[in-house]
Scaffold this active site. Structure first.
Site, PDB file in Angstrom:
ATOM      1  N   CYS A 187       7.495   6.900 -47.131  1.00 34.83           N
ATOM      2  CA  CYS A 187       6.127   7.751 -47.478  1.00 34.83           C
ATOM      3  C   CYS A 187       4.864   6.901 -47.103  1.00 34.83           C
ATOM      4  O   CYS A 187       3.816   7.199 -47.153  1.00 34.83           O
ATOM      5  CB  CYS A 187       6.290   8.156 -48.827  1.00 34.83           C
ATOM      6  SG  CYS A 187       7.649   9.066 -49.112  1.00 34.83           S
ATOM      7  N   HIS A 202      -0.508   9.165 -50.945  1.00 29.94           N
ATOM      8  CA  HIS A 202       0.493   9.867 -50.740  1.00 29.94           C
ATOM      9  C   HIS A 202       0.722  11.026 -51.837  1.00 29.94           C
ATOM     10  O   HIS A 202       0.841  10.813 -52.999  1.00 29.94           O
ATOM     11  CB  HIS A 202       1.941   8.940 -50.677  1.00 29.94           C
ATOM     12  CG  HIS A 202       3.438   9.699 -50.679  1.00 29.94           C
ATOM     13  ND1 HIS A 202       3.395  10.794 -49.754  1.00 29.94           N
ATOM     14  CD2 HIS A 202       4.101   9.436 -51.577  1.00 29.94           C
ATOM     15  CE1 HIS A 202       4.618  11.105 -50.306  1.00 29.94           C
ATOM     16  NE2 HIS A 202       5.243  10.346 -51.253  1.00 29.94           N
ATOM     17  N   ASN A 218       6.170  16.917 -51.829  1.00 24.87           N
ATOM     18  CA  ASN A 218       6.203  15.707 -51.166  1.00 24.87           C
ATOM     19  C   ASN A 218       6.918  15.648 -49.860  1.00 24.87           C
ATOM     20  O   ASN A 218       7.932  15.977 -49.717  1.00 24.87           O
ATOM     21  CB  ASN A 218       7.038  14.639 -51.990  1.00 24.87           C
ATOM     22  CG  ASN A 218       7.061  13.193 -51.487  1.00 24.87           C
ATOM     23  OD1 ASN A 218       6.889  13.048 -50.311  1.00 24.87           O
ATOM     24  ND2 ASN A 218       7.824  12.382 -52.102  1.00 24.87           N
TER      25      ASN A 218
END
Length: 324
Positions: A112, A249, A279
């Site tokens: 990420c 993020h 996500n």
């Protein structure tokens, strides 16, 4: 001196939408359970598009918007943990699809944090003076890495891609940078293991799907990411008031809430879209950036200071303060 600047942004997500209620029909969960814990209401899931297909859509948009010819692109970096294959790279497929025959291309695996790591590397490539134009794309099809019987992880992730075009500039736009890895904590978030399978190997069961120590990752994000952002601002003499927007993020709304308090930056400066996308790992920050430009929140006129911060598997975390 030569510097880099973000001149174009773009994003793309698959058409298929999967809501929390859709997930509740295939596993023991509910919209209320998911949304209250994560801030996620829906996500896009690919039916037949691979990671490279998503990245190619972004690359095509960047080229069209810029007016550049494909052979003017010097490099393509794709940040991903869900490539089509280990070989060839996803970036190589993008290079071929857009006919960027002069570009070298490679993938970066930093989970990420991948987009931030790749953007930092691309900035150095252009600053070297050897390259003028480059693409940095975060692209993921995390749906193929998810255990769809595990509600602790299956509800979190989505598919998508976002990216930027970097061009050489006489003005400095990447104002500050910090990148970190702590491999000692790598087992907190794992996926995509492979097994030794030669006639000479002793078999070992591989963990193919995403497995996460949720509490450990939550604590890591609050503690380590907040600390690194505060250190970055102090070292670069950039204050919280100088920051126009924070693009972190998109893992969990509660993480954003706590980091905002930790670094004492108004929560309204933290943009978010995890409610609609979940996500998307390396794609989350560039998708968020692209949407912010579409909405007019970020203008791409070089007058705003933006904090970009990624964190995830590795463990990895990194932040850039960029003038956009």
């Amino acid at each position: 001196m030569i510097f880099s600047k973000i001149s174009q942004v773009a994003h793309y997500v698959p058409q298929q939408l999967v809501t929390n209620n859709d997930l509740a029909s295939i596993m023991d969960t509910s919209h209320e359970w998911i949304f209250s814990r994560t801030g996620i209401a829906e996500r896009h899931i690919s039916r037949d598009e691979m990671t490279s297909d998503l990245a190619i859509q972004v690359a095509d948009q960047l080229l069209t918007q810029s007016g550049l010819k494909a052979d003017a692109i010097d490099f393509i970096i794709v940040a991903t943990i869900s490539p089509d294959a280990t070989m060839p790279s996803t970036a190589a497929k993008v290079q071929a699809a857009i006919a960027a025959t002069s570009a070298f291309a490679f993938d970066m695996t930093a989970a990420c944090s991948g987009f931030v790591f790749a953007l930092a590397m691309a900035d150095k490539l252009i600053a070297s003076g050897a390259y003028q134009n480059g693409m940095v794309i975060g692209a993921e099809t995390l749906s193929k890495l998810v255990n769809w019987q595990d509600r602790a992880t299956a509800v979190l992730f989505g598919d998508g891609a976002g990216g930027v075009l970097l061009e050489a500039s006489k003005d400095k736009h990447v104002l500050a940078e910090t990148l970190h890895t702590d491999g000692a904590r790598c087992q907190s978030l794992i996926s995509g293991e492979t097994s030794l399978s030669s006639p000479y190997s002793i078999g070992k069961k591989a963990i193919a799907t995403i497995q996460m120590d949720g509490r450990a990752i939550f604590d890591f994000a609050i503690r380590d990411v907040s600390k690194s952002i505060l250190t970055l601002m102090a070292q670069s003499d950039i204050t919280k008031d100088d920051i126009d927007y924070c693009l972190l993020h998109q893992a969990n709304r509660r993480i954003l809430d706590k980091i905002a308090r930790k670094i004492d930056v108004p929560r309204e400066k933290f943009l978010e879209n995890m409610m609609r996308y979940g996500n998307t790992s390396a794609a989350s920050i560039p998708i968020l950036l692209s949407e912010a430009v579409q909405k007019g929140q970020i203008r791409l006129d070089g007058t705003q200071k933006i904090l970009l911060s990624g964190f995830g598997g590795g463990l990895t975390w990194g932040s850039l303060i960029v003038k956009i």
